[in-house]
Design a protein around this motif. Structure first.
Motif, PDB file in Angstrom:
ATOM      1  N   TYR A  91       0.831  -1.200   0.000  1.00 48.11           N
ATOM      2  CA  TYR A  91       0.000   0.000   0.000  1.00 48.11           C
ATOM      3  C   TYR A  91       0.868   1.254   0.000  1.00 48.11           C
ATOM      4  O   TYR A  91       0.639   2.187  -0.783  1.00 48.11           O
ATOM      5  N   ASN A  92       1.870   1.283   0.873  1.00 42.46           N
ATOM      6  CA  ASN A  92       2.755   2.452   0.899  1.00 42.46           C
ATOM      7  C   ASN A  92       3.499   2.622  -0.416  1.00 42.46           C
ATOM      8  O   ASN A  92       3.756   3.741  -0.861  1.00 42.46           O
ATOM      9  N   MET A  93       3.847   1.506  -1.054  1.00 38.88           N
ATOM     10  CA  MET A  93       4.484   1.566  -2.365  1.00 38.88           C
ATOM     11  C   MET A  93       3.560   2.250  -3.362  1.00 38.88           C
ATOM     12  O   MET A  93       3.992   3.100  -4.160  1.00 38.88           O
ATOM     13  N   SER A  94       2.285   1.892  -3.337  1.00 38.28           N
ATOM     14  CA  SER A  94       1.327   2.483  -4.266  1.00 38.28           C
ATOM     15  C   SER A  94       1.130   3.970  -4.002  1.00 38.28           C
ATOM     16  O   SER A  94       0.696   4.707  -4.894  1.00 38.28           O
ATOM     17  N   GLN A  95       1.444   4.408  -2.783  1.00 41.03           N
ATOM     18  CA  GLN A  95       1.289   5.821  -2.404  1.00 41.03           C
ATOM     19  C   GLN A  95       2.613   6.582  -2.436  1.00 41.03           C
ATOM     20  O   GLN A  95       2.661   7.751  -2.031  1.00 41.03           O
ATOM     21  N   TYR A  96       3.686   5.946  -2.907  1.00 40.27           N
ATOM     22  CA  TYR A  96       5.026   6.544  -2.944  1.00 40.27           C
ATOM     23  C   TYR A  96       5.433   7.029  -1.548  1.00 40.27           C
ATOM     24  O   TYR A  96       5.985   8.119  -1.371  1.00 40.27           O
ATOM     25  N   ASN A  97       5.181   6.181  -0.565  1.00 39.64           N
ATOM     26  CA  ASN A  97       5.377   6.579   0.824  1.00 39.64           C
ATOM     27  C   ASN A  97       6.149   5.518   1.605  1.00 39.64           C
ATOM     28  O   ASN A  97       5.765   5.116   2.702  1.00 39.64           O
ATOM     29  N   LEU A  98       7.248   5.058   1.033  1.00 43.13           N
ATOM     30  CA  LEU A  98       8.091   4.065   1.690  1.00 43.13           C
ATOM     31  C   LEU A  98       9.140   4.756   2.543  1.00 43.13           C
ATOM     32  O   LEU A  98       9.365   5.960   2.454  1.00 43.13           O
ATOM     33  N   ASN A  99       9.794   3.970   3.400  1.00 42.43           N
ATOM     34  CA  ASN A  99      10.940   4.460   4.160  1.00 42.43           C
ATOM     35  C   ASN A  99      11.905   3.306   4.364  1.00 42.43           C
ATOM     36  O   ASN A  99      11.625   2.177   3.947  1.00 42.43           O
TER      37      ASN A  99
END
Length: 506
Positions: free
Chosen positions: A92-100
């Protein structure tokens, strides 16, 4: 399904131990110790282990790692889906460009670094070969260079600035971190080695289905060069596409037939991963031949008929990767690719899950009788993943001619290429403009992990930023999102001159 590549896998299982937890280490075969003499059998054992990495691209390292799915999640074609936003949170975070650094695709990192190491093992074994005829040795080397480039090109696309090594590493198993441009140079060296001369056949015979070919290496070079936007090599790539076209070794077969069992290694197939319905298990993270992708992308508790194709051959899965509601609208009336690419099911015939649209990806959908594994069926579908197809050859050529201003030398035109792809889909000829070629790529390759990378290399990333609260998608793409964050756990392992530096923006 008993293709040549399976023979290599069995050879690998006899003498090759599984990858260790450290992504830079791999054990040698029992028949060829590090740096020692290597017989034909020892080289094949290493080569089988290198090929097997292709089959980890769905579930391995105790994670779901389909590079096709991960690529599409970042595009404008599908949502993440599943049980909730927190179900497979990294996706999900990958789809939102919100990884860390603590929430990134660490499984993919481990898989493809294992691939790099295993390919190195093949090349080193070839350098120490005894009693192996020159023709076979050259083919083994070329296969290994191709596979190494294929695995590393995914690391390069996802992370850019990565550790790289070609020799066996000694403790503490660190390697220098190269820039994305330096990695590009290594990739070109590998694909050029695989392409040069006649070390590889342009196309395989049926008994060798699943092995690398010169055409596959040409297609990989095209993806790498076009993603790098290296104008100095566009002419080389177009010449490669022309060589494939003029060989008459490949044809555009009926589109729907590509994706079922009978379409495996068809006339339009250049390279694909040969999955078999056996071997994978929840407790064995580095084994087996099957793929989990069909389970992952099929609607939950399905009991209905596909409205687009009329097929009752599909079965249920976990409800990830629903196709966006607007995506079917990119197809023209009568385009046969729609029903082969997208499934639509009526409400009530399946259990709706997170980000449900009623549309699902069809090409790798779970099909009845495609999974006779004696256990852990969810992980062991036999759907082959198609990696390079002849349609991409044609659309690459059209793009290079029209968008990048390259001149064909054999009479091939962009219109010939575009018309061929569209005629097979049952739609009329249209002008070979830049806009039409880009849209045709989207239609042709939906669900194959191509769209996102095309948008990035074209600079058409404005469509990736959106505010869509109805489907829980609030995301902004900018240049800092081009690369994933390097797993913090890998950074923490390194020190001194080999200390990994995190990518910019994280």
């Amino acid at each position: 399904m008993n293709k040549y590549i399976k023979t290599l896998f069995f050879a690998a299982l006899i003498g090759f131990t599984s990858c260790s937890d450290d992504f830079l280490t791999v054990e040698p075969t029992s028949s060829q110790e590090a740096g020692g003499d290597a017989t034909d059998g020892a080289i094949l054992s290493n080569l089988g282990a290198a090929y097997q990495i292709l089959l980890f691209d769905s579930y391995a390292d105790f994670q779901y790692n389909s590079v096709t799915l991960m690529s599409d999640l970042m595009s404008d074609d599908i949502y993440k889906g599943g049980g909730s936003a927190g179900d497979q949170q990294v996706l999900y975070n990958m789809s939102q460009y919100n990884l860390n650094g603590d929430l990134t695709a660490s499984g993919l990192w481990n898989i493809y670094f294992a691939g790099l190491s295993r390919c190195n093992g093949v090349i080193i074994a070839c350098e120490n070969a005894i009693g192996v005829n020159e023709e076979s040795l050259n083919q083994y080397k070329a296969e290994a260079h191709f596979l190494r480039a294929y695995y590393v090109h995914w690391l390069w696309k996802f992370w850019g600035n990565i550790p790289y090594f070609e020799e066996e590493l000694e403790a503490p198993y660190f390697a220098p971190q190269l820039t994305a441009d330096q990695i590009y140079a290594e990739l070109i060296e590998d694909v050029d080695f695989a392409i040069a001369g006649d070390k590889l056949p342009l196309q395989t015979t049926a008994s060798n289905d699943g092995r690398a070919t010169k055409a596959a290496a040409m297609m990989l070079k095209a993806r790498i060069v076009m993603y790098q936007k290296d104008q100095s090599k566009y002419a080389e790539v177009l010449a490669d596409m022309e060589a494939i076209y003029n060989s008459s070794e490949f044809q555009l077969e009926d589109y729907a037939s590509i994706w079922d069992r009978s379409g495996e290694f068809g006339s339009g197939s250049i390279f694909e991963a040969n999955h078999l319905a056996e071997g994978k298990d929840w407790g064995a993270a580095w084994t087996g031949y099957g793929t989990n992708l069909p389970t992952f992308i099929s609607p939950n508790e399905l009991g209905g008929t596909d409205l687009l194709s009329g097929s009752t051959d599909y079965q249920g899965g976990w409800g990830f990767a629903p196709v966006r509601s607007e995506t079917p609208g990119i197809f023209e009336d009568g385009d046969t690719r729609l029903a082969a690419s997208v499934n639509q099911f009526e409400d009530g015939t399946y259990t709706a899950r997170f980000q449900n649209t009623g549309y699902f990806m069809a090409k790798y959908a779970a099909r009845k009788e495609y999974n006779d594994a004696p256990y852990t069926g969810d992980l062991n579908y036999e759907n082959n993943v198609r990696i390079f197809r002849y349609a991409e050859t044609l659309l690459n050529a059209a793009e290079l001619i029209v968008i990048h201003g390259q001149a064909a030398t054999t009479g091939l035109t962009a219109e010939i290429c575009l018309d061929a792809v569209r005629a097979r889909a049952g739609v009329a000829s249209i002008p070979a403009t830049a806009e039409n070629i880009k849209l045709e790529r989207r239609r042709e390759f939906i669900g194959e992990g191509m769209r996102y990378w095309d948008l990035v290399r074209w600079g058409d990333t404005n469509v990736l930023t959106e505010s869509n609260p109805d489907f829980s998608s609030e995301r902004t793409w900018d240049e800092t999102r081009k690369y994933f964050p390097i797993p913090q756990s890998e950074i923490d392992k390194t020190y001194g001159e080999y200390k990994l530096v995190q990518n910019s923006g994280y």
